[in-house]
Motif scaffolding. Structure first.
Motif, short mmCIF file in Angstrom:
data_model
loop_
_atom_site.label_atom_id
_atom_site.label_comp_id
_atom_site.label_asym_id
_atom_site.label_seq_id
_atom_site.Cartn_x
_atom_site.Cartn_y
_atom_site.Cartn_z
N ALA A 75 8.18 -11.16 11.13
CA ALA A 75 8.74 -10.62 12.38
C ALA A 75 8.11 -9.28 12.72
CB ALA A 75 10.26 -10.48 12.25
N TYR A 76 7.93 -8.43 11.71
CA TYR A 76 7.35 -7.11 11.95
C TYR A 76 5.93 -7.23 12.49
CZ TYR A 76 6.00 -2.25 11.24
OH TYR A 76 5.56 -0.98 11.44
N ALA A 77 5.15 -8.13 11.91
CA ALA A 77 3.77 -8.30 12.36
C ALA A 77 3.72 -8.74 13.82
CB ALA A 77 3.08 -9.34 11.48
N LEU A 78 4.54 -9.71 14.19
CA LEU A 78 4.56 -10.20 15.57
C LEU A 78 5.07 -9.12 16.52
CD1 LEU A 78 5.99 -13.77 14.92
CD2 LEU A 78 3.66 -13.22 15.66
N SER A 79 6.14 -8.44 16.11
CA SER A 79 6.76 -7.46 16.99
C SER A 79 5.86 -6.26 17.24
CB SER A 79 8.10 -7.00 16.39
OG SER A 79 8.68 -5.98 17.17
N LYS A 80 5.19 -5.80 16.19
CA LYS A 80 4.35 -4.62 16.35
C LYS A 80 3.27 -4.85 17.40
CE LYS A 80 2.00 -1.06 13.66
NZ LYS A 80 1.50 -0.65 12.33
N PHE A 81 2.80 -6.08 17.50
CA PHE A 81 1.78 -6.41 18.50
C PHE A 81 2.41 -6.63 19.87
CE2 PHE A 81 -1.30 -9.79 20.16
CZ PHE A 81 -2.11 -8.84 20.75
N GLY A 401 -0.87 -2.20 17.77
CA GLY A 401 -0.14 -3.41 17.42
C GLY A 401 -1.04 -4.52 16.94
N LEU A 402 -2.24 -4.62 17.54
CA LEU A 402 -3.19 -5.65 17.11
C LEU A 402 -3.62 -5.41 15.67
CD1 LEU A 402 -5.06 -8.07 17.81
CD2 LEU A 402 -6.79 -6.38 18.46
N THR A 403 -3.97 -4.17 15.34
CA THR A 403 -4.37 -3.86 13.96
C THR A 403 -3.20 -4.04 13.02
OG1 THR A 403 -3.91 -1.48 14.19
CG2 THR A 403 -6.11 -2.23 14.78
N GLY A 404 -1.99 -3.67 13.47
CA GLY A 404 -0.81 -3.84 12.64
C GLY A 404 -0.49 -5.30 12.37
N PHE A 405 -0.68 -6.15 13.39
CA PHE A 405 -0.44 -7.58 13.22
C PHE A 405 -1.36 -8.15 12.14
CE2 PHE A 405 -1.61 -11.97 14.26
CZ PHE A 405 -0.36 -12.58 14.21
N PHE A 406 -2.63 -7.80 12.21
CA PHE A 406 -3.57 -8.29 11.20
C PHE A 406 -3.20 -7.75 9.82
CE2 PHE A 406 -6.02 -10.00 14.53
CZ PHE A 406 -7.05 -10.75 14.00
N GLY A 407 -2.77 -6.48 9.78
CA GLY A 407 -2.42 -5.88 8.50
C GLY A 407 -1.22 -6.55 7.84
N TYR A 408 -0.15 -6.74 8.61
CA TYR A 408 1.09 -7.26 8.02
C TYR A 408 1.11 -8.78 7.92
CZ TYR A 408 3.32 -2.73 7.77
OH TYR A 408 3.63 -1.45 7.43
N PHE A 409 0.59 -9.48 8.94
CA PHE A 409 0.66 -10.94 8.90
C PHE A 409 -0.40 -11.52 7.96
CE2 PHE A 409 -0.13 -15.27 10.36
CZ PHE A 409 1.17 -15.76 10.44
N PHE A 410 -1.66 -11.19 8.23
CA PHE A 410 -2.73 -11.75 7.41
C PHE A 410 -2.88 -10.99 6.08
CE2 PHE A 410 -4.07 -12.94 11.77
CZ PHE A 410 -4.09 -14.32 11.59
#
Length: 469
Positions: A75-81, A401-410
């Protein structure tokens, strides 16, 4: 857009000594608001981890609780983006406190499935816990983007690395308070709330007490934060400091449409994609080392108390490392972020190898974890700063948010948790250390793809400044 979230209109800018004094005062005030506001999010983020031993005693199973935990990261990864885009078109003064209030309420309601459903109705309890932890992660995603927004509007590029490194310590401060709050919250409020049912005292410390403190911090952040200098009757930070970045445009002060943010300034920016991929490997190393350290050490015969101190040393070393990295990026590297990130990741690889080689020596393990913690959090912070540098100010939240999504999701959910766990199970810890060293190398490679562009833009800026000297 809801009316109370709409960005305040710009006012006629003031000039003169009074405006300078007001600017300095508000910059400090906004920074404090962003610092304590972001620290507040960490009071209501990973609380379930603190409660897990007590939940196991109540009859919940670790495998099921692991699924609940994963909901937070996804959820955090999606939301941050996605919420980053909303943040770029919202008033940071209301957006951040709203996210913190909703995260706190979601965390407080975690007691419902535990206390009123319990292990007797395990299926429904796990489902509700997963939904609530997803909500906690989603609303936590509303913390970084508005902070990135105010930092880009109140601090210019050549001071941003230093200020962002100080601000970034907020998550270490907030995260460090979760443990003591869980302990003392249970002692102070457990008997008052649950009487003789001491098995439920942990609910007060792990969920209710941190949520109450977070609500107070949300109010304080609302009092301190301001959206932009222009909304306060002040000139832009670039005009006030005469510090214009190489890609500056007056349009960057205007609110952009969602289409412009995504397709013109973010998704079409290949350098943002490079640092996003690099960030995935940085986060793989960050959480691959952090999350698995207690398991690795206890399996090697090191007692849990010593493993806990190693874990603490890793986190504590992050604060000076982050501050030094941010200062170096501003002062020594003149606002360039790629090169210090690459140097720090190379040093992380060195300490991972030491960790691997001396895995049976507790002293060397702690030294290695201190080294990893010291050097890894600088790149974590600088990649966020670089995302802000590479996008217009009013697309900053989406870019970060894009960099955060990659960081937390992937990087976290897939590589650090699933891949490393699977590799450790199938081939042992030696294979995981090889993966971690490879991740360091890949982060350096993808960050290196942005270094040439940063060097070119930095030289161009110096050439533009020379005639005015």
């Amino acid at each position: 857009m809801l009316k109370f979230l709409q960005q305040p209109s710009y006012k006629e800018p003031q000039t003169g000594p009074e405006a300078d004094a007001k600017y300095k005062r508000l910059r400090l005030q906004v920074f404090i608001g962003a610092f304590i506001g972001y620290a507040g999010f960490y009071l209501v983020r990973k609380n379930l981890s603190m409660a897990m031993p007590s939940l196991v005693e109540l009859g919940f199973v670790k495998t099921e609780l692991g699924v609940v935990l994963s909901m937070n990261a996804v959820a955090y990864a999606l939301s941050k983006f996605l919420m980053g885009s909303v943040s770029d078109r919202s008033n940071a003064r209301t957006f951040l406190p709203l996210g913190l209030v909703l995260a706190a309420i979601s965390m407080a309601f975690m007691i419902v499935p535990i206390r009123w459903l319990g292990a007797e109705h395990k299926t429904w309890a796990i489902i509700l816990m997963a939904v609530l932890n997803f909500a906690v992660g989603w609303f936590n995603g509303m913390g970084w983007p508005p902070c990135g927004r105010v930092m880009t509007h109140w601090f210019s590029q050549n001071e941003r690395g230093t200020m962002m490194s100080i601000w970034n310590c907020a998550h270490n401060v907030g995260g460090a308070l979760v443990g003591p709050m869980a302990t003392y919250g249970a002692v102070w409020f457990g008997s008052w709330l649950y009487g003789a049912h001491s098995e439920f005292y942990f609910l007060a410390g792990s969920f209710l007490f941190p949520a109450a403190v977070a609500l107070f911090i949300a109010l304080l952040a609302f009092v301190l934060l301001r959206d932009t200098p222009q909304s306060c009757g002040l000139p832009s930070i670039e005009a006030w400091r005469n510090d214009y970045p190489k890609n500056y445009s007056e349009k960057h002060e205007q609110t952009l449409s969602t289409k412009e943010i995504f397709f013109k300034y973010v998704l079409n920016n290949k350098f943002l994609w490079f640092i996003a991929i690099s960030n995935a490997f940085v986060y793989m190393v960050r959480y691959g080392c952090l999350d698995w350290a207690p398991t690795i050490l206890t399996e090697k015969g090191i007692d849990l108390k010593s493993a806990g101190w190693a874990y603490f040393a890793y986190e504590f070393a992050a604060i000076p490392g982050t501050l030094i990295c941010g200062w170096l990026s501003d002062k020594l590297f003149k606002g360039r972020r790629a090169l210090p990130t690459m140097i720090f990741m190379a040093l992380v690889a060195v300490f991972i190898v030491l960790y691997w080689v001396y895995l049976d020596n507790l002293t060397m393990v702690i030294i290695s974890l201190i080294g990893i913690g010291f050097f890894i959090y600088g790149p974590v912070m600088l990649i966020g700063v670089q995302a802000l540098d590479l996008a217009p100010k009013n697309a900053a939240g989406t870019a970060a948010g894009l960099t955060g999504f990659f960081g937390y999701f992937f990087g976290t959910a897939i590589l650090a948790n699933v891949v490393i766990g699977s590799v450790a199970q199938a081939w042992g810890w030696n294979a995981t250390f090889i993966l971690l060293v490879a991740a360091c190398a890949l982060s350096i490679v993808f960050m290196g793809l942005t270094n040439k562009e940063e060097s070119y833009l930095s030289k161009r800026k110096r050439h533009q400044e020379e005639p005015s000297k």
